[in-house]
Design a protein around this motif. Structure first.
Motif, PDB file in Angstrom:
ATOM      1  N   HIS A  94       0.814  -1.202   0.000  1.00  0.00           N
ATOM      2  CA  HIS A  94       0.000   0.000   0.000  1.00  0.00           C
ATOM      3  C   HIS A  94       0.859   1.268   0.000  1.00  0.00           C
ATOM      4  O   HIS A  94       2.044   1.243   0.317  1.00  0.00           O
ATOM      5  CB  HIS A  94      -0.929  -0.016   1.212  1.00  0.00           C
ATOM      6  CG  HIS A  94      -1.778  -1.249   1.283  1.00  0.00           C
ATOM      7  ND1 HIS A  94      -2.720  -1.539   0.334  1.00  0.00           N
ATOM      8  CD2 HIS A  94      -1.805  -2.279   2.162  1.00  0.00           C
ATOM      9  CE1 HIS A  94      -3.313  -2.688   0.643  1.00  0.00           C
ATOM     10  NE2 HIS A  94      -2.772  -3.154   1.744  1.00  0.00           N
ATOM     11  N   GLY A  95       0.226   2.385  -0.358  1.00  0.00           N
ATOM     12  CA  GLY A  95       0.924   3.666  -0.389  1.00  0.00           C
ATOM     13  C   GLY A  95       1.996   3.695  -1.455  1.00  0.00           C
ATOM     14  O   GLY A  95       1.816   3.198  -2.565  1.00  0.00           O
ATOM     15  N   ARG A  96       3.131   4.258  -1.128  1.00  0.00           N
ATOM     16  CA  ARG A  96       4.221   4.406  -2.110  1.00  0.00           C
ATOM     17  C   ARG A  96       4.935   3.095  -2.405  1.00  0.00           C
ATOM     18  O   ARG A  96       5.668   2.997  -3.386  1.00  0.00           O
ATOM     19  CB  ARG A  96       5.238   5.426  -1.604  1.00  0.00           C
ATOM     20  CG  ARG A  96       4.974   6.861  -2.047  1.00  0.00           C
ATOM     21  CD  ARG A  96       3.745   7.441  -1.437  1.00  0.00           C
ATOM     22  NE  ARG A  96       3.507   8.813  -1.923  1.00  0.00           N
ATOM     23  CZ  ARG A  96       2.422   9.509  -1.620  1.00  0.00           C
ATOM     24  NH1 ARG A  96       1.486   8.997  -0.840  1.00  0.00           N
ATOM     25  NH2 ARG A  96       2.259  10.718  -2.094  1.00  0.00           N
ATOM     26  N   GLN A  97       4.732   2.077  -1.589  1.00  0.00           N
ATOM     27  CA  GLN A  97       5.521   0.857  -1.738  1.00  0.00           C
ATOM     28  C   GLN A  97       5.164   0.055  -2.989  1.00  0.00           C
ATOM     29  O   GLN A  97       5.912  -0.830  -3.387  1.00  0.00           O
ATOM     30  CB  GLN A  97       5.364  -0.005  -0.486  1.00  0.00           C
ATOM     31  CG  GLN A  97       5.950   0.651   0.749  1.00  0.00           C
ATOM     32  CD  GLN A  97       5.796  -0.179   1.998  1.00  0.00           C
ATOM     33  OE1 GLN A  97       6.088  -1.363   2.014  1.00  0.00           O
ATOM     34  NE2 GLN A  97       5.324   0.442   3.071  1.00  0.00           N
ATOM     35  N   SER A  98       4.036   0.368  -3.613  1.00  0.00           N
ATOM     36  CA  SER A  98       3.698  -0.317  -4.870  1.00  0.00           C
ATOM     37  C   SER A  98       4.092   0.507  -6.089  1.00  0.00           C
ATOM     38  O   SER A  98       3.817   0.104  -7.225  1.00  0.00           O
ATOM     39  CB  SER A  98       2.194  -0.612  -4.918  1.00  0.00           C
ATOM     40  OG  SER A  98       1.451   0.591  -4.817  1.00  0.00           O
ATOM     41  N   GLY A  99       4.742   1.648  -5.858  1.00  0.00           N
ATOM     42  CA  GLY A  99       5.085   2.521  -6.972  1.00  0.00           C
ATOM     43  C   GLY A  99       5.935   1.865  -8.032  1.00  0.00           C
ATOM     44  O   GLY A  99       5.807   2.179  -9.222  1.00  0.00           O
ATOM     45  N   GLY A 100       6.800   0.954  -7.637  1.00  0.00           N
ATOM     46  CA  GLY A 100       7.682   0.308  -8.605  1.00  0.00           C
ATOM     47  C   GLY A 100       6.938  -0.621  -9.539  1.00  0.00           C
ATOM     48  O   GLY A 100       7.041  -0.505 -10.768  1.00  0.00           O
ATOM     49  N   VAL A 101       6.153  -1.537  -8.990  1.00  0.00           N
ATOM     50  CA  VAL A 101       5.454  -2.498  -9.849  1.00  0.00           C
ATOM     51  C   VAL A 101       4.405  -1.780 -10.693  1.00  0.00           C
ATOM     52  O   VAL A 101       4.151  -2.170 -11.842  1.00  0.00           O
ATOM     53  CB  VAL A 101       4.837  -3.649  -9.033  1.00  0.00           C
ATOM     54  CG1 VAL A 101       5.923  -4.458  -8.342  1.00  0.00           C
ATOM     55  CG2 VAL A 101       3.829  -3.159  -8.023  1.00  0.00           C
ATOM     56  N   CYS A 102       3.771  -0.743 -10.152  1.00  0.00           N
ATOM     57  CA  CYS A 102       2.753  -0.017 -10.922  1.00  0.00           C
ATOM     58  C   CYS A 102       3.390   0.775 -12.062  1.00  0.00           C
ATOM     59  O   CYS A 102       2.848   0.816 -13.175  1.00  0.00           O
ATOM     60  CB  CYS A 102       1.975   0.922 -10.010  1.00  0.00           C
ATOM     61  SG  CYS A 102       1.030   0.089  -8.728  1.00  0.00           S
ATOM     62  N   GLY A 103       4.528   1.403 -11.785  1.00  0.00           N
ATOM     63  CA  GLY A 103       5.211   2.144 -12.835  1.00  0.00           C
ATOM     64  C   GLY A 103       5.654   1.248 -13.971  1.00  0.00           C
ATOM     65  O   GLY A 103       5.563   1.620 -15.158  1.00  0.00           O
ATOM     66  N   ILE A 104       6.134   0.056 -13.640  1.00  0.00           N
ATOM     67  CA  ILE A 104       6.508  -0.915 -14.668  1.00  0.00           C
ATOM     68  C   ILE A 104       5.287  -1.320 -15.471  1.00  0.00           C
ATOM     69  O   ILE A 104       5.323  -1.394 -16.712  1.00  0.00           O
ATOM     70  CB  ILE A 104       7.187  -2.133 -14.012  1.00  0.00           C
ATOM     71  CG1 ILE A 104       8.579  -1.747 -13.510  1.00  0.00           C
ATOM     72  CG2 ILE A 104       7.271  -3.302 -14.994  1.00  0.00           C
ATOM     73  CD1 ILE A 104       9.242  -2.797 -12.649  1.00  0.00           C
ATOM     74  N   GLU A 105       4.168  -1.589 -14.799  1.00  0.00           N
ATOM     75  CA  GLU A 105       2.945  -1.991 -15.494  1.00  0.00           C
ATOM     76  C   GLU A 105       2.511  -0.930 -16.495  1.00  0.00           C
ATOM     77  O   GLU A 105       2.118  -1.244 -17.625  1.00  0.00           O
ATOM     78  CB  GLU A 105       1.849  -2.253 -14.447  1.00  0.00           C
ATOM     79  CG  GLU A 105       0.662  -3.045 -14.960  1.00  0.00           C
ATOM     80  CD  GLU A 105      -0.523  -2.195 -15.356  1.00  0.00           C
ATOM     81  OE1 GLU A 105      -1.596  -2.763 -15.628  1.00  0.00           O
ATOM     82  OE2 GLU A 105      -0.397  -0.944 -15.409  1.00  0.00           O
ATOM     83  N   VAL A 106       2.581   0.332 -16.117  1.00  0.00           N
ATOM     84  CA  VAL A 106       2.230   1.427 -17.018  1.00  0.00           C
ATOM     85  C   VAL A 106       3.125   1.432 -18.248  1.00  0.00           C
ATOM     86  O   VAL A 106       2.661   1.565 -19.389  1.00  0.00           O
ATOM     87  CB  VAL A 106       2.319   2.774 -16.269  1.00  0.00           C
ATOM     88  CG1 VAL A 106       2.314   3.958 -17.240  1.00  0.00           C
ATOM     89  CG2 VAL A 106       1.165   2.905 -15.278  1.00  0.00           C
ATOM     90  N   ALA A 107       4.432   1.284 -18.041  1.00  0.00           N
ATOM     91  CA  ALA A 107       5.378   1.290 -19.166  1.00  0.00           C
ATOM     92  C   ALA A 107       5.126   0.120 -20.109  1.00  0.00           C
ATOM     93  O   ALA A 107       5.298   0.242 -21.332  1.00  0.00           O
ATOM     94  CB  ALA A 107       6.818   1.256 -18.641  1.00  0.00           C
ATOM     95  N   LEU A 108       4.710  -1.020 -19.572  1.00  0.00           N
ATOM     96  CA  LEU A 108       4.422  -2.179 -20.421  1.00  0.00           C
ATOM     97  C   LEU A 108       3.214  -1.914 -21.316  1.00  0.00           C
ATOM     98  O   LEU A 108       3.204  -2.294 -22.498  1.00  0.00           O
ATOM     99  CB  LEU A 108       4.184  -3.413 -19.558  1.00  0.00           C
ATOM    100  CG  LEU A 108       5.351  -3.879 -18.681  1.00  0.00           C
ATOM    101  CD1 LEU A 108       4.972  -5.132 -17.900  1.00  0.00           C
ATOM    102  CD2 LEU A 108       6.604  -4.134 -19.516  1.00  0.00           C
TER     103      LEU A 108
END
Length: 458
Positions: A94-108
């Motif tokens: 939750h919060g900022r800790q999912s920023g990495g996987v979400c950012g990758i998902e967007v780029a994909l």
């Protein structure tokens, strides 16, 4: 048209840098900027073709959350978005800790859209709307009066916005004698160590670390545990402030409220009841999102819609709030909730419970356009946050979109491939590198060979 002509016509719209099934992820790189409106880690995912996907880590988060999973995605076909997300989603939280996987998902999604020559919204099932309503977040100096705050909100409306949010909470009461009751000295400490210290400082000396630790300790105290109460004088002040804003703006325009402050549920209810008469669009994040019972208590005690969700990861974690009828509006952030596809799933889930979806967004145009495509493809969408109206270079960060990106309070949904961003403007980005975090798209080979036995079951 003959069948062969139909095939050739279709292929004219497909990016043939490489056959999509032959694409492989080869690298991931970052640039950290500040002021858009906060710290943002911009992301590029490279492939074995000329295709590059643009992503972003959640505002005020660390790119390490994405770097730590780099080795889990190298060599994978970026078009297998759901497969890759399911592999790495255990590293989000939750919060900022999912920023990495979400950012990758967007780029994909950006890469897949470019590979097949179609916009992201089309891969989500098509669009419900051609333009996206933006609601303008309005930071207001706490020393301004309600009349002055109302004029600032009115200026937003004059630019074409049809929904505006502003802050109304204990931050306005810090210098109002007798407005707050709290353990002696606690409020003075809060003012002496503001949370902005965490956003600005990247120094590694002992004194800086001690300062950051102090800020963490003070500002990570959840609402029920601060002991802060609003007095009747404070409630009178906030109600008068709300009345003055409404008087300046009128009652025909939706106004949402945020940043009420870390106060207990009882005082949240007292304030909400005072504000009911002003017909606000919603009250946001009154208590931590995990406190479902408290949200139910608040929702039943007032008539103003209640909203939360920007810090919730994955659709199943929205379910308790929806099932309990604790909220009327959910507010996921693309870069926390799980990315583009997960956000659409969350919106569809909320619709089953007759709940609208607004979308939180305080990031660069990359995250913004990811949210735009999701909003276009989700029926119960209400409005998308815009936090950068006062950042003159925000639209300049990217190329290929209308300028400015937000026009008369809306963003047009692009029909160009992927997110619709043709390139990032490295010259503008270079002017806004985050102090203390040098480098622009520097190599990340040190993260290529991270490994662990990631399986969560035996």
């Amino acid at each position: 048209m003959k069948p062969t002509e139909q095939i050739e016509s279709t292929l004219d719209h497909v990016n043939m840098y490489s056959t999509p099934s032959d694409l492989k992820i080869t690298d991931i790189r970052f640039t950290d900027i500040y002021g858009a409106p906060m710290h943002c880690s911009l992301m590029k995912i490279y492939t074995n073709s000329e295709l590059v996907g643009f992503g972003e880590v959640r505002d005020a988060a660390s790119k390490t959350y994405a770097l730590m999973v780099k080795d889990r995605i190298l060599g994978e076909n970026p078009c297998n978005i759901d497969k890759i997300f399911r592999r790495i989603k255990q590293f989000g939280w939750h919060g900022r800790q999912s920023g990495g996987v979400c950012g990758i998902e967007v780029a994909l999604w950006d890469i897949a859209g470019k590979a097949y020559g179609i916009p992201v919204y089309q891969m989500l099932g098509g669009k419900f709307r051609d333009k996206i309503r933006m609601y303008c977040d309005t930071d207001i100096d706490p020393h301004l009066s309600g009349v002055e705050a109302g004029q600032r909100v009115k200026q937003r409306l004059e630019k074409g916005y049809t929904l505006v949010k502003f802050d109304l909470g204990i931050g306005l009461l810090a210098d109002v004698e007798g407005a707050l009751c709290a353990p002696l000295g606690f409020l003075d400490q809060m003012k002496a160590y503001p949370p902005e210290v965490l956003f600005h400082s990247r120094a590694t000396d002992e004194a800086s670390r001690a300062l950051r630790n102090k800020v963490y300790d003070l500002h990570n105290i959840a609402h029920p545990f601060t002991g802060i109460r609003i007095t009747e004088k404070g409630l009178d002040y906030l109600e008068q402030y709300a009345a003055e804003v409404r008087s300046a703006v009128g009652y025909h325009v939706p106004l949402a409220i945020d940043h009420i402050g870390h106060i207990g549920v009882e005082d949240c209810i007292k304030l909400a009841q005072r504000l009911d008469k002003y017909t606000f669009a919603w009250l946001e994040d009154l208590v931590p999102w995990q406190y479902t019972d408290q949200y139910v208590h608040i929702s039943r005690a007032c008539q103003t819609p209640i909203c939360t969700g920007e810090d919730i990861y994955l659709k199943e974690n929205f379910l308790p709030l929806l099932q309990s009828r604790g909220v009327s509006v959910i507010h996921p952030d693309i870069l926390t909730c799980g990315g583009i596809l997960e956000c659409k799933k969350i919106g569809d889930l909320a619709q089953d419970y007759e709940v609208a979806m607004a979308i939180h967004m305080a990031e660069s145009p990359i995250a913004c356009m990811a949210a735009v495509h999701t909003a276009a493809a989700t029926e119960n969408f209400l409005a998308l946050e815009f936090h950068s109206e006062d950042v003159p270079w925000w639209s300049d960060l990217v190329c290929g979109l209308p300028h400015p990106i937000v026009q008369q309070g809306y963003i047009a949904v692009p029909d160009t491939p992927g997110l619709g961003i043709k390139a990032l403007n490295d010259d503008v980005i270079a002017e806004h590198i985050h102090p203390g975090i040098p480098g622009q798209w520097e190599a990340t080979e040190a993260w290529n060979n991270e490994w662990s036995h990631d399986r969560l079951w035996s």
